[in-house]
Design an enzyme around this catalytic site. Sequence first.
Site, PDB file in Angstrom:
ATOM      1  N   ARG A  13      50.757  29.601  55.692  1.00  0.00           N
ATOM      2  CA  ARG A  13      51.488  31.116  55.261  1.00  0.00           C
ATOM      3  C   ARG A  13      50.567  32.079  54.575  1.00  0.00           C
ATOM      4  NH1 ARG A  13      52.228  34.049  50.874  1.00  0.00           N
ATOM      5  NH2 ARG A  13      51.998  32.282  49.509  1.00  0.00           N
ATOM      6  N   ASP A  14      49.920  31.435  53.440  1.00  0.00           N
ATOM      7  CA  ASP A  14      49.194  32.444  52.808  1.00  0.00           C
ATOM      8  C   ASP A  14      47.868  32.961  53.472  1.00  0.00           C
ATOM      9  OD1 ASP A  14      48.726  34.193  50.531  1.00  0.00           O
ATOM     10  OD2 ASP A  14      48.211  32.671  49.089  1.00  0.00           O
ATOM     11  N   HIS A 205      48.859  28.277  41.685  1.00  0.00           N
ATOM     12  CA  HIS A 205      48.250  28.825  42.910  1.00  0.00           C
ATOM     13  C   HIS A 205      47.459  29.635  42.616  1.00  0.00           C
ATOM     14  CE1 HIS A 205      49.188  30.870  46.819  1.00  0.00           C
ATOM     15  NE2 HIS A 205      48.877  31.704  46.493  1.00  0.00           N
ATOM     16  N   HIS A 207      43.789  31.836  43.159  1.00  0.00           N
ATOM     17  CA  HIS A 207      43.032  32.812  44.172  1.00  0.00           C
ATOM     18  C   HIS A 207      41.460  32.608  43.820  1.00  0.00           C
ATOM     19  CE1 HIS A 207      45.286  34.382  47.440  1.00  0.00           C
ATOM     20  NE2 HIS A 207      46.354  34.031  46.570  1.00  0.00           N
ATOM     21  N   CYS A 238      45.968  38.927  50.284  1.00  0.00           N
ATOM     22  CA  CYS A 238      47.038  39.250  49.836  1.00  0.00           C
ATOM     23  C   CYS A 238      47.229  40.645  50.367  1.00  0.00           C
ATOM     24  CB  CYS A 238      47.408  39.275  48.344  1.00  0.00           C
ATOM     25  SG  CYS A 238      49.093  39.862  48.026  1.00  0.00           S
ATOM     26  N   ASN A 247      41.963  31.995  48.809  1.00  0.00           N
ATOM     27  CA  ASN A 247      42.589  31.003  47.926  1.00  0.00           C
ATOM     28  C   ASN A 247      41.585  29.965  47.643  1.00  0.00           C
ATOM     29  OD1 ASN A 247      44.748  32.077  49.584  1.00  0.00           O
ATOM     30  ND2 ASN A 247      46.087  30.902  48.122  1.00  0.00           N
TER      31      ASN A 247
END
Length: 302
Positions: A13-14, A205, A207, A238, A247
């Site tokens: 996803r990210d 989470h 980064h 992002c 990340n």
Amino acid sequence: MNRKIDVIEVGPRDGFQNLKEYLPAEKKIEIIESLINCGVKHMQITSFVHPKAIPQMKDAKEVSAVLLPKYPDLDLFALVPNFRGAQNAMNCGFKKVTNVISLSVSHNKANINRTHDESFAELAKILDECSGLEVCLDVATTFGCPFEGKYYDTAPLMAFLKRAYDLGIRTFNLCDTVGLADPAQVRNVVKAVKAGFPDTRVEVHIHDTRGMGLVNTLAAVEAGVDGVQSTLGGLGGCPFAPGASGNTATEDMVLMLNSMGYDTGIDFGMIWEAAKKEHADIADGVFSGHNIFVKDNSAFIK
Ligand code: ZN
């Protein structure tokens, strides 16, 4: 017995959502399955966002239709920005989703174009109307925001979490969306949240924008967090946060945690190979991993 840490892979996803070129569903599934083969048991495999907002995620239904029936015992979940997304995720067979609200009012507006009141009303609707669906909350910009700077006071965070807790949220994912956190801050925040909400599950989470991905992750682990999120190869960014890079890389984190004696359940040699392959395959990705550039890791592979 070594302490168990849940490694939660969010690259599908990210990471994928920041690629400019469309990555075909078969390729997404191939990378996701390479992670499963390494021992990854928790993974955010897609998101149910409007295809106009993030075209990369237009194949959410296709990807889930292959993976959910094949791996019923794994913790595979999806990100949903709103009630509509939660309904779609449920219809595709998801039992768990994450909704996202930014602690920063200005980032929330930029990311999902809502005020806090609007976001919490939407979250309440998801919880009320999607019975049987486990809903977790991603708290974006927990540690600071690209528009407002770094946060030093935990009081606004605690009030924000109380609002979500009162609606029924029992999993908080504390996100350092643009990599502003430092280890002392992470330790303080995780301890405050664990103490304030002892019956919740807390994840981070992080980064790696400023090279603090691993130290911040370690600070969270040592402060008692239940799970740590990361992306294979450190793929990320992002789309609505200027300056965000990748990340924390899953394979770098697994190497650190395994070396320290934590039980991640993930084979480092295998995930290192998976990360190198992903790095070779995806030309337009922003990668922040270190081991993808290391030629010889034989000393770490038993
Ligand atoms: Zn992120």
